[in-house]
Motif scaffolding. Structure first.
Motif, mmCIF file in Angstrom:
data_model
loop_
_atom_site.group_PDB
_atom_site.id
_atom_site.type_symbol
_atom_site.label_atom_id
_atom_site.label_comp_id
_atom_site.label_asym_id
_atom_site.label_seq_id
_atom_site.Cartn_x
_atom_site.Cartn_y
_atom_site.Cartn_z
ATOM 1 N N GLY A 1 1.148 -0.862 -0.188
ATOM 2 C CA GLY A 1 -0.132 -0.125 -0.016
ATOM 3 C C GLY A 1 0.760 0.908 -0.053
ATOM 4 N N GLY A 2 2.013 1.080 -0.118
ATOM 5 C CA GLY A 2 3.119 2.037 0.444
ATOM 6 C C GLY A 2 3.347 2.869 1.350
ATOM 7 N N SER A 3 3.666 2.085 2.205
ATOM 8 C CA SER A 3 3.549 2.546 3.691
ATOM 9 C C SER A 3 4.841 1.238 4.398
ATOM 10 C CB SER A 3 2.675 2.155 4.376
ATOM 11 O OG SER A 3 1.466 3.246 4.572
ATOM 12 N N ARG A 4 5.296 2.861 5.491
ATOM 13 C CA ARG A 4 6.900 1.409 5.546
ATOM 14 C C ARG A 4 5.899 0.526 6.841
ATOM 15 N NH1 ARG A 4 11.465 4.693 7.531
ATOM 16 N NH2 ARG A 4 12.504 5.000 5.718
ATOM 17 N N TYR A 5 6.555 -0.905 7.212
ATOM 18 C CA TYR A 5 5.975 -1.455 8.028
ATOM 19 C C TYR A 5 7.075 -1.911 8.975
ATOM 20 C CZ TYR A 5 4.019 -4.866 11.178
ATOM 21 O OH TYR A 5 3.464 -5.504 11.719
ATOM 22 N N ILE A 6 7.514 -1.627 9.370
ATOM 23 C CA ILE A 6 8.420 -2.363 11.239
ATOM 24 C C ILE A 6 7.836 -2.822 12.790
ATOM 25 C CG2 ILE A 6 10.489 -1.768 12.499
ATOM 26 C CD1 ILE A 6 10.745 1.112 10.954
ATOM 27 N N SER A 7 8.422 -4.239 12.693
ATOM 28 C CA SER A 7 7.804 -4.762 13.524
ATOM 29 C C SER A 7 7.343 -3.955 14.738
ATOM 30 C CB SER A 7 8.458 -6.139 13.772
ATOM 31 O OG SER A 7 8.591 -6.814 13.223
ATOM 32 N N PRO A 8 5.946 -4.093 15.411
ATOM 33 C CA PRO A 8 6.145 -3.571 16.718
ATOM 34 C C PRO A 8 6.632 -3.583 17.742
ATOM 35 C CG PRO A 8 3.861 -4.431 16.213
ATOM 36 C CD PRO A 8 4.795 -4.800 15.146
ATOM 37 N N SER A 9 7.233 -4.928 17.853
ATOM 38 C CA SER A 9 8.684 -4.578 19.118
ATOM 39 C C SER A 9 10.292 -3.974 18.781
ATOM 40 C CB SER A 9 9.325 -6.618 19.013
ATOM 41 O OG SER A 9 9.290 -6.512 18.167
ATOM 42 N N MET A 10 9.953 -3.452 17.626
ATOM 43 C CA MET A 10 11.273 -2.971 17.008
ATOM 44 C C MET A 10 11.166 -1.151 17.203
ATOM 45 S SD MET A 10 14.085 -5.125 16.556
ATOM 46 C CE MET A 10 15.217 -4.243 14.988
ATOM 47 N N ARG A 11 10.071 -0.904 16.331
ATOM 48 C CA ARG A 11 9.380 0.413 16.047
ATOM 49 C C ARG A 11 10.107 1.524 17.525
ATOM 50 N NH1 ARG A 11 3.278 -0.734 14.973
ATOM 51 N NH2 ARG A 11 3.843 -1.788 13.173
ATOM 52 N N ALA A 12 9.809 1.407 18.566
ATOM 53 C CA ALA A 12 10.665 2.468 19.983
ATOM 54 C C ALA A 12 11.750 2.313 20.104
ATOM 55 C CB ALA A 12 9.635 1.657 21.231
ATOM 56 N N LYS A 13 12.400 0.514 19.578
ATOM 57 C CA LYS A 13 13.724 0.510 19.551
ATOM 58 C C LYS A 13 14.072 1.747 18.568
ATOM 59 C CE LYS A 13 14.703 -3.792 21.294
ATOM 60 N NZ LYS A 13 15.415 -5.070 21.710
ATOM 61 N N VAL A 14 14.407 1.464 17.881
ATOM 62 C CA VAL A 14 15.291 2.321 16.671
ATOM 63 C C VAL A 14 14.216 3.723 16.180
ATOM 64 C CG1 VAL A 14 12.574 2.749 15.020
ATOM 65 C CG2 VAL A 14 14.725 2.381 13.427
ATOM 66 N N GLU A 15 13.167 4.002 16.609
ATOM 67 C CA GLU A 15 12.589 5.861 16.715
ATOM 68 C C GLU A 15 13.361 5.848 18.301
ATOM 69 O OE1 GLU A 15 8.536 5.422 18.053
ATOM 70 O OE2 GLU A 15 8.003 5.849 15.975
ATOM 71 N N LYS A 16 13.795 5.628 19.404
ATOM 72 C CA LYS A 16 15.213 6.421 20.635
ATOM 73 C C LYS A 16 16.292 6.049 20.168
ATOM 74 C CE LYS A 16 16.584 5.367 25.489
ATOM 75 N NZ LYS A 16 18.529 5.077 24.844
ATOM 76 N N THR A 17 16.013 4.632 19.144
ATOM 77 C CA THR A 17 17.739 4.992 18.579
ATOM 78 C C THR A 17 18.890 6.697 17.725
ATOM 79 O OG1 THR A 17 18.260 2.617 18.450
ATOM 80 C CG2 THR A 17 19.989 3.716 17.173
ATOM 81 N N LEU A 18 17.170 6.902 16.696
ATOM 82 C CA LEU A 18 17.558 7.815 15.834
ATOM 83 C C LEU A 18 17.009 9.187 16.358
ATOM 84 C CD1 LEU A 18 14.994 6.445 12.783
ATOM 85 C CD2 LEU A 18 17.942 6.803 13.102
ATOM 86 N N LEU A 19 16.584 8.960 18.171
ATOM 87 C CA LEU A 19 16.784 10.504 18.754
ATOM 88 C C LEU A 19 17.745 10.495 19.230
ATOM 89 C CD1 LEU A 19 12.848 9.855 20.196
ATOM 90 C CD2 LEU A 19 13.779 11.492 18.399
ATOM 91 N N ASP A 20 18.069 9.434 19.675
ATOM 92 C CA ASP A 20 19.496 9.630 20.500
ATOM 93 C C ASP A 20 21.069 9.938 19.704
ATOM 94 O OD1 ASP A 20 18.044 8.665 22.783
ATOM 95 O OD2 ASP A 20 18.919 6.967 22.690
ATOM 96 N N ARG A 21 20.631 9.809 18.454
ATOM 97 C CA ARG A 21 22.004 10.709 17.638
ATOM 98 C C ARG A 21 22.337 11.590 17.720
ATOM 99 N NH1 ARG A 21 22.508 5.251 13.128
ATOM 100 N NH2 ARG A 21 22.755 4.018 14.446
ATOM 101 N N PRO A 22 23.308 12.285 17.433
ATOM 102 C CA PRO A 22 23.414 13.187 17.220
ATOM 103 C C PRO A 22 23.002 14.360 16.187
ATOM 104 C CG PRO A 22 25.353 13.042 17.469
ATOM 105 C CD PRO A 22 24.717 11.556 16.709
ATOM 106 N N ALA A 23 22.178 15.851 15.652
ATOM 107 C CA ALA A 23 22.047 16.750 14.995
ATOM 108 C C ALA A 23 22.779 15.985 13.553
ATOM 109 C CB ALA A 23 20.829 18.142 15.281
ATOM 110 N N SER A 24 22.562 16.283 12.849
ATOM 111 C CA SER A 24 24.121 16.571 11.847
ATOM 112 C C SER A 24 24.585 17.610 11.921
ATOM 113 C CB SER A 24 22.702 16.965 10.371
ATOM 114 O OG SER A 24 22.646 14.865 10.074
ATOM 115 N N LEU A 25 25.996 17.775 11.350
ATOM 116 C CA LEU A 25 26.476 18.708 11.287
ATOM 117 C C LEU A 25 26.590 19.424 9.926
ATOM 118 C CD1 LEU A 25 29.717 18.529 13.658
ATOM 119 C CD2 LEU A 25 27.755 19.196 14.229
ATOM 120 N N THR A 26 26.091 20.682 10.010
ATOM 121 C CA THR A 26 26.991 21.620 8.557
ATOM 122 C C THR A 26 28.013 21.057 8.466
ATOM 123 O OG1 THR A 26 27.895 24.152 9.292
ATOM 124 C CG2 THR A 26 25.645 23.439 9.890
ATOM 125 N N PRO A 27 27.656 21.632 6.862
ATOM 126 C CA PRO A 27 30.022 21.235 6.139
ATOM 127 C C PRO A 27 30.144 22.458 6.717
ATOM 128 C CG PRO A 27 27.734 21.265 4.739
ATOM 129 C CD PRO A 27 26.936 21.837 5.582
#
Length: 203
Positions: A121-147
């Motif tokens: 249908g065009g949407s992304r699917y991530i197993s429920p047990s993994m969603r919170a983990k990946v969201e936390k990991t992405l949030l924990d990663r530092p903001a991108s530095l400018t060039p």
């Protein structure tokens, strides 16, 4: 009702056969091909053009490494990764390479059907047990530095002072201090040395 064509690539025959049998019982699902390696996956994607390709993360040739070739060879095919692990890094690597979804193998047949319909249908699917983990990991990663900030922290990592960095980049020293303030904030560091270490780890 238009049939959803599915290919399954996994190097464990019993698991592959079980999934194939289960999905074949769904009225609008058709399993068009099966394989056991990354090479099989790329070939099957091109020859059968499935709507969804279920791809094992850990198999000969590497499932993650096969994603790019599949996406290029058959752009309409949605790649749905299968894994026995709940490690976040392979999930993120898979999504970055173009996978449409990520499913932990402990999922039931109903959940797998939902995952397939979701990516078709065009949407992304991530197993429920993994969603919170990946969201936390992405949030924990530092903001991108400018060039420019990246240039500055790279010179800090070489051991240069603000004054020498300013000369190297033909900027005023106060401008470098401003960049350093932003860098420390983005990297969550308290000093130059810690910032350089964190930058190296994230690079």
């Amino acid at each position: 009702m238009t049939a959803i064509k599915i290919a399954i690539v996994d190097d464990h025959p019993l698991f592959r056969e079980g999934v194939s049998r289960s999905l074949s019982e769904i009225e609008d699902f058709v399993v068009v091909a099966e394989g056991a390696s990354a090479d099989d996956a790329a070939a099957l994607a091109t020859s059968h053009r499935p709507d969804v390709l279920l791809l094992d993360v850990s198999m000969p040739g590497g499932g993650i490494e096969a994603i790019s070739e599949i996406v290029v060879g058959s752009p309409q095919t949605k790649v749905l990764m299968l894994t026995a692990s709940e490690d976040v890094d392979p999930l993120i690597a898979s999504l970055r390479r173009g996978a449409a979804g990520y499913v932990v193998k402990g999922i039931g047949s109903r959940g797998l059907v939902e995952a397939i319909r979701t990516v078709v249908g065009g949407s992304r699917y991530i197993s429920p047990s993994m969603r919170a983990k990946v969201e936390k990991t992405l949030l924990d990663r530092p903001a991108s530095l400018t060039p420019r900030e990246t240039e500055v922290i790279a010179l800090v990592a070489e051991g240069l002072s603000n004054k020498h960095i300013a000369r190297r980049l033909d900027l005023q020293e106060k401008t470098i201090k401003h960049h350093m303030t932003e860098i420390l904030s983005k990297l969550g560091a308290t000093n130059r040395t810690e910032a350089a270490i964190r930058w190296r780890q994230c690079a």
